[in-house]
Each structure stands twice: as structure tokens, then as C-alpha cells.
Enzyme design. Structure first.
Site, short mmCIF file in Angstrom:
data_model
loop_
_atom_site.label_atom_id
_atom_site.label_comp_id
_atom_site.label_asym_id
_atom_site.label_seq_id
_atom_site.Cartn_x
_atom_site.Cartn_y
_atom_site.Cartn_z
N GLY A 268 2.90 -10.71 13.78
CA GLY A 268 3.01 -10.51 12.33
C GLY A 268 2.06 -9.47 11.78
O GLY A 268 1.86 -9.39 10.58
N LYS B 56 -3.70 3.34 2.89
CA LYS B 56 -4.91 2.57 2.54
C LYS B 56 -6.08 3.51 2.24
O LYS B 56 -6.86 3.27 1.31
CB LYS B 56 -5.27 1.62 3.70
CG LYS B 56 -4.25 0.51 3.87
CD LYS B 56 -4.43 -0.20 5.20
CE LYS B 56 -3.47 -1.36 5.35
NZ LYS B 56 -3.42 -1.89 6.73
N LYS C 59 0.83 -1.23 0.00
CA LYS C 59 0.00 0.00 0.00
C LYS C 59 0.84 1.26 0.00
O LYS C 59 0.47 2.27 -0.61
CB LYS C 59 -0.96 0.03 1.20
CG LYS C 59 -0.32 -0.23 2.54
CD LYS C 59 -0.48 -1.66 2.94
CE LYS C 59 0.37 -2.04 4.10
NZ LYS C 59 -0.12 -3.17 4.84
P1 NDP Z 1 8.25 -8.96 6.07
O1 NDP Z 1 9.18 -7.92 6.57
O2 NDP Z 1 7.84 -10.05 6.98
O3 NDP Z 1 8.90 -9.65 4.75
C1 NDP Z 1 9.56 -8.92 3.77
C2 NDP Z 1 10.25 -9.90 2.83
O4 NDP Z 1 10.87 -9.16 1.78
C3 NDP Z 1 11.37 -10.70 3.50
O5 NDP Z 1 11.34 -12.02 3.04
C4 NDP Z 1 12.67 -10.02 3.02
O6 NDP Z 1 13.74 -10.91 2.87
C5 NDP Z 1 12.24 -9.56 1.66
N1 NDP Z 1 13.00 -8.40 1.22
C6 NDP Z 1 13.21 -7.23 1.86
N2 NDP Z 1 13.99 -6.42 1.13
C7 NDP Z 1 14.28 -7.09 -0.01
C8 NDP Z 1 15.06 -6.81 -1.16
N3 NDP Z 1 15.69 -5.64 -1.28
N4 NDP Z 1 15.14 -7.75 -2.14
C9 NDP Z 1 14.51 -8.92 -2.02
N5 NDP Z 1 13.75 -9.27 -0.93
C10 NDP Z 1 13.65 -8.36 0.05
O7 NDP Z 1 6.98 -8.17 5.49
P2 NDP Z 1 5.48 -8.68 5.42
O8 NDP Z 1 5.40 -10.01 4.83
O9 NDP Z 1 4.80 -8.43 6.73
O10 NDP Z 1 4.84 -7.58 4.43
C11 NDP Z 1 5.12 -7.63 3.06
C12 NDP Z 1 4.20 -6.64 2.34
O11 NDP Z 1 2.84 -7.00 2.58
C13 NDP Z 1 4.33 -5.19 2.78
O12 NDP Z 1 4.10 -4.35 1.67
C14 NDP Z 1 3.20 -5.03 3.78
O13 NDP Z 1 2.76 -3.70 3.89
C15 NDP Z 1 2.15 -5.88 3.12
N6 NDP Z 1 1.12 -6.38 4.00
C16 NDP Z 1 1.46 -7.01 5.16
C17 NDP Z 1 0.49 -7.49 6.00
C18 NDP Z 1 0.81 -8.16 7.29
O14 NDP Z 1 -0.12 -8.44 8.05
N7 NDP Z 1 2.08 -8.48 7.56
C19 NDP Z 1 -0.92 -7.34 5.66
C20 NDP Z 1 -1.18 -6.66 4.41
C21 NDP Z 1 -0.18 -6.21 3.63
P3 NDP Z 1 14.45 -11.58 4.17
O15 NDP Z 1 13.40 -12.44 4.79
O16 NDP Z 1 15.56 -12.39 3.61
O17 NDP Z 1 14.88 -10.45 5.03
N1 HSE Z 2 0.55 -3.45 9.40
C1 HSE Z 2 -0.71 -3.60 8.76
C2 HSE Z 2 -1.80 -3.57 9.81
C3 HSE Z 2 -0.75 -4.89 8.01
O1 HSE Z 2 -1.49 -3.66 11.00
O2 HSE Z 2 -2.96 -3.44 9.45
C4 HSE Z 2 -2.00 -5.03 7.17
O3 HSE Z 2 -2.00 -4.15 6.11
#
Ligand code: NDP
Ligand code: HSE
Length: 429
Positions: free
Chosen positions: A184, A202, A102
Site C-alpha cells: 500500500g 512533495k 500532492k
Molecule cells: P487508492 O488507489 O488505494 O484509492 C483510491 C480511491 O479513490 C478508491 O477507493 C477509488 O474507488 C476511489 N476513486 C478513484 N477514482 C474515483 C472517482 N473518479 N470517483 C470517486 N472515487 C474514485 O489510493 P490511496 O488510498 O493509496 O491514495 C489516495 C490519495 O492519498 C492519493 O492522492 C495519494 O497520493 C495519497 N497518499 C497516499 C499514501 C499511501 O501511502 N497510499 C500516502 C500519502 C498520500 P474504488 O476503490 O471503487 O476503485
Molecule cells: N506513494 C507514496 C510514497 C505514498 O511511496 O511515499 C506517500 O505519499
């Protein structure tokens, strides 16, 4: 049928669940799409730290993966760079994109949409707003024939979790934030949650779709929850309210002179309002439309599996479009409504003051409100030894009038402190 080749960028909270679900439900997904899905690679920062996925899929070369022979790029890295460049490169090469990002969409959505339009690729982002809740597609497709007037909701799970815990268990701010990160829900940098940036992104996305107008994060008035104190929560309770971080997107003004107003801030919400009972990391969004009336969307707004569900829904949709040789619905910004500044937006307010407890104090405070044309709806005073707590609830007043009122009230000798100022939502003015 040739397989649909998918590159996954990111394997954290969300990405690892996407990989797991793709592995577990591969056959069903193939049947739904009409072609098998092949995960060709997973880009992460530190490939050696990922035991949850097949080692041969992992790479640190995200640009190389995007440039390889893939049909769909799924991005769950987060942040602006390198996600922006990777997705622009993908779209320019006619690779469809599914993203949960987002922050990127709210800041650089226009560039991404333009790249998708130019190449004919799909850009889907259901997971970017309110986790598992189908909201983007209902707004963009199901309600495309209606006129949406208001979207109001709880769109950040982390802050809702923190406020719910503070209210129900009296837990402290710092410990609940830590727990939200552990579960998470929080962003990699949780200040994006608590300072309202995540909800503002959002809100910008929702307002853009709902009002066919390009709204960016910088158009959104934003206040976070870090200044919400246990005494605010107690004050809300005394008023029959609870405190929620709300995202409010409105169509305001007369026909022909319409504006959009988009804001994110904590607000006192009457406990009888349906959003007041939305607890934990759950999200809920009210949509008001001319013909449809009121609609409410509710569900898990954060967390790995719920978000992966929304991502996979998009993946199936864009894969089906590929199989059918077409593309999905585009973004529409034809209305191009101007954004109304927060100073001109009217809401009700709850103001808590520490004042001297003597004759004439209430009158002098009320005089300041009258001077700025801010109408008082209710006053409650509780005396203490030598001073008193004065709580004032206003009728709807423009933000600039309220700010001027508070500035002048602060100057009164009889006012010791302006303890808190908070908007009140969910009731008539
Ligand atoms: P995390 O921090 O858990 O995961 C991020 C991932 O991206 C990791 O695997 C990391 O690698 C990888 N990464 C980071 N930088 C790079 C790079 N330069 N090149 C390649 N890989 C990279 O994030 P989330 O899974 O929580 O969130 C991901 C997305 O989803 C975000 O945009 C977030 O806003 C969105 N989102 C998240 C929600 C949630 O509840 N968590 C809900 C809705 C949306 P490594 O593991 O090796 O460090
Ligand atoms: N950090 C975000 C939240 C993840 O707490 O709602 C979902 O977008």
C-alpha cells in the site's frame, strides 16, 4: 452542538483507514472538536466492491456528495481529475477541504488556495507530504517566524523501500516494487514513485511553504531511481555511501538576489549521515533555519493508517475552526523568489568510467575535467585485463559544467563507457 458533516471521497488504502478510525474514535474526536463528526457519504468508483464500510454510505456520485449538505470534504481519490473539480466546487461553496493529494496541490495549488481565500474555507493537506510526519504545519506555523534556508529529505516511501531492500538484501528492482505496491505504499500508477514525480510534487509543496514562494511540480528538477543499478549500489558502498532518492529545496544566492532551487534525484549519501539509516518506507526530512538551526522530522511516510492519522489531524483542526467560527492559517507566497535552473546548481559527483588501461589515460580524462573547471576530489582505479574501471569524485561543480565534462569524456577514444554519473550529497564540498 450540531454535528460536523463530513464527505469522504475515496475509500482505498488511505480512505478505508480514515473511515475505520472515524468509526472507532468518533467519541474522542467529538470531545476534541467540541461537536460530533458525522460521516454522511463515501464516494468511490465501484460501490459494489466495498465491504469494509457501511453500504448505505457508499455512492458513485462524488459530485452529488460534494454538493450535498456537508461542512468538510476529505479527498483521498488521488490524481488531477475529478479531484480538482470536486475540491474547487467544495471550496467555492465554503466547504473546508482536507486532502492527501500532492499531485493536485503541486500542479493546481494556486487555484485551490485562491478558491479557499475567496470563500473563507480551510484547505489542509498535512498527509500530502511524508505520510504521518507532521511537517506541513511545523513549516507553515511553528517556523513562520524564522528564515528557512534548506529542506532536504527522503519523502517517498516506495523508492526508499526499494533502494533499502536492494542495498540490504540484494533483492531485485521489480520484485521490491511489486512488494511496495502490495504493502500500500506505491501510488495507483507506481511510475509516479519510481520516476520521482511523487517526490517532486512533495518537494514543490515543501519549497512553497518554506520559502513563501509558489513552486509547482514543473519547477522541480526530477530524476527517478529506475536507472539505479546493483553496480551503482556497490560503487556507493565502496565509497562508504548508500543511495537515496533525495528531495532538496534550497534558498540559494546572495541576499537581495536570492533564488530557490528544488530538485529530486538519487544521490550517494555518506553512511554517517542521519538520512542514510532511514530504511524501508520511512521518511525523514532535515530543515535548516537561521534561528532554529537544524531540525529533523522522521516517521512513516506511506501506508494507509499512517496517512489516515495525518488526514484525521487535519480533519480535527478544520472542524475546530468551524466550531470556533474561524479559519486556519493561509498560504503565503509573498516572497515570490525565482527558481534557479538545475544547470546553475552545484553539487559533488561520482563518475564511473570504463577506460583503456595504459599510460596517459588518467591525464587525458583529468584534462577534460580541468577544461570545464570541474575540480577532482578523489580518483580510484581498478585494473582488469586490458581495461580499467576509473572512479572520479568531484568537488562541488555546476550541473551544466559536469554535463559538458561528461559529454566530452564520452568522446575520448580511451573511454569505453561512462558507466554511471551520480550526485554525492551530505558532505562538505
Ligand atoms: P487508492 O488507489 O488505494 O484509492 C483510491 C480511491 O479513490 C478508491 O477507493 C477509488 O474507488 C476511489 N476513486 C478513484 N477514482 C474515483 C472517482 N473518479 N470517483 C470517486 N472515487 C474514485 O489510493 P490511496 O488510498 O493509496 O491514495 C489516495 C490519495 O492519498 C492519493 O492522492 C495519494 O497520493 C495519497 N497518499 C497516499 C499514501 C499511501 O501511502 N497510499 C500516502 C500519502 C498520500 P474504488 O476503490 O471503487 O476503485
Ligand atoms: N506513494 C507514496 C510514497 C505514498 O511511496 O511515499 C506517500 O505519499
Amino acid at each position: 452542538m450540531n454535528p460536523i458533516k463530513v464527505a469522504l471521497l475515496g475509500c482505498g488504502t488511505v480512505g478505508s483507514e480514515i473511515a475505520r478510525l472515524l468509526d472507532h474514535h468518533g467519541e474522542d474526536l467529538a470531545a476534541r472538536i467540541g461537536a460530533p463528526v458525522e460521516l454522511t457519504g463515501i464516494a468511490v468508483r465501484r460501490p459494489d466492491r466495498h465491504r469494509e464500510v457501511r453500504a448505505d454510505l457508499l455512492t458513485a456520485d462524488a459530485a452529488g456528495l460534494v454538493a450535498s449538505d456537508v461542512d468538510i470534504v476529505v479527498e483521498v481519490i488521488g490524481g488531477i481529475e475529478p479531484a480538482r473539480t470536486l475540491l474547487l466546487d467544495s471550496l467555492r461553496a465554503n466547504k473546508s477541504v482536507v486532502t492527501a493529494n500532492k499531485a493536485l496541490l503541486a500542479e493546481h495549488g494556486a487555484d485551490l488556495y485562491a478558491a479557499a481565500d475567496a470563500s473563507g474555507a480551510d484547505l489542509y493537506f498535512e498527509a500530502a507530504v511524508a505520510g504521518a510526519i507532521p511537517l506541513v504545519r511545523p513549516l507553515r506555523e511553528s517556523l513562520a517566524g524564522d528564515r528557512i534556508t534548506r529542506v532536504m529529505g527522503i519523502v517517498n516511501g516506495t523508492t526508499n523501500y526499494i533502494l533499502s531492500e536492494m542495498d540490504s538484501t540484494g533483492a531485485g528492482y521489480a520484485e521490491t516494487l511489486e512488494e511496495a505496491s502490495r504493502l500500500g505504499y506505491a501510488e495507483a500508477d507506481p511510475t509516479a514513485d519510481v520516476d520521482g514525480y511523487d517526490a517532486a510534487s512533495k518537494a514543490a509543496i515543501l519549497a512553497s511553504i518554506a520559502f513563501h514562494t509558489r513552486v509547482t511540480a514543473s519547477d522541480v528538477h526530477r530524476e527517478g531511481i529506475s536507472s539505479v543499478t546493483p553496480s551503482d549500489i556497490a560503487a556507493a558502498r565502496a565509497l562508504g555511501c548508500t543511495i537515496k532518492l533525495l528531495a532538496i529545496c534550497e534558498r540559494v544566492g546572495e541576499p537581495g538576489e536570492e533564488h530557490v532551487s528544488v530538485r529530486v534525484h538519487p544521490a550517494m549519501l555518506s553512511k554517517s549521515h542521519p538520512l542514510a539509516s532511514v530504511g524501508g518506507a520511512f521518511n525523514a526530512v532535515f530543515v535548516q533555519a537561521d534561528a532554529a538551526g537544524q531540525l529533523m522530522f522522521y516517521g512513516q511516510g506511506a501506508g494507509g493508517a499512517p496517512t489516515a492519522s495525518a488526514v484525521l489531524g487535519d480533519l480535527v483542526a478544520v472542524a475546530r475552526n468551524r466550531v470556533a467560527g474561524g479559519r486556519g492559517p493561509r498560504e503565503s507566497a509573498y516572497a515570490a523568489l525565482p527558481v534557479r535552473p538545475i544547470g546553475k546548481v552545484s553539487t559533488r559527483y561520482h563518475i564511473s568510467l570504463d577506460v583503456a588501461d595504459r599510460a596517459g589515460v588518467l591525464a587525458s580524462v583529468a584534462e577534460v575535467f580541468a577544461k570545464h573547471d570541474v575540480s577532482i576530489a578523489a580518483v580510484r582505479q581498478e585494473g582488469r585485463v586490458g581495461d580499467a574501471s576509473l572512479v572520479i569524485v568531484t568537488h562541488a561543480a555546476p550541473d551544466h559544467a559536469l554535463q559538458s565534462t561528461v559529454d566530452d569524456v564520452r568522446q575520448l577514444a580511451v573511454v569505453h563507457d561512462v558507466v554511471s554519473v551520480m550526485r554525492v550529497e551530505g558532505e562538505q564540498s
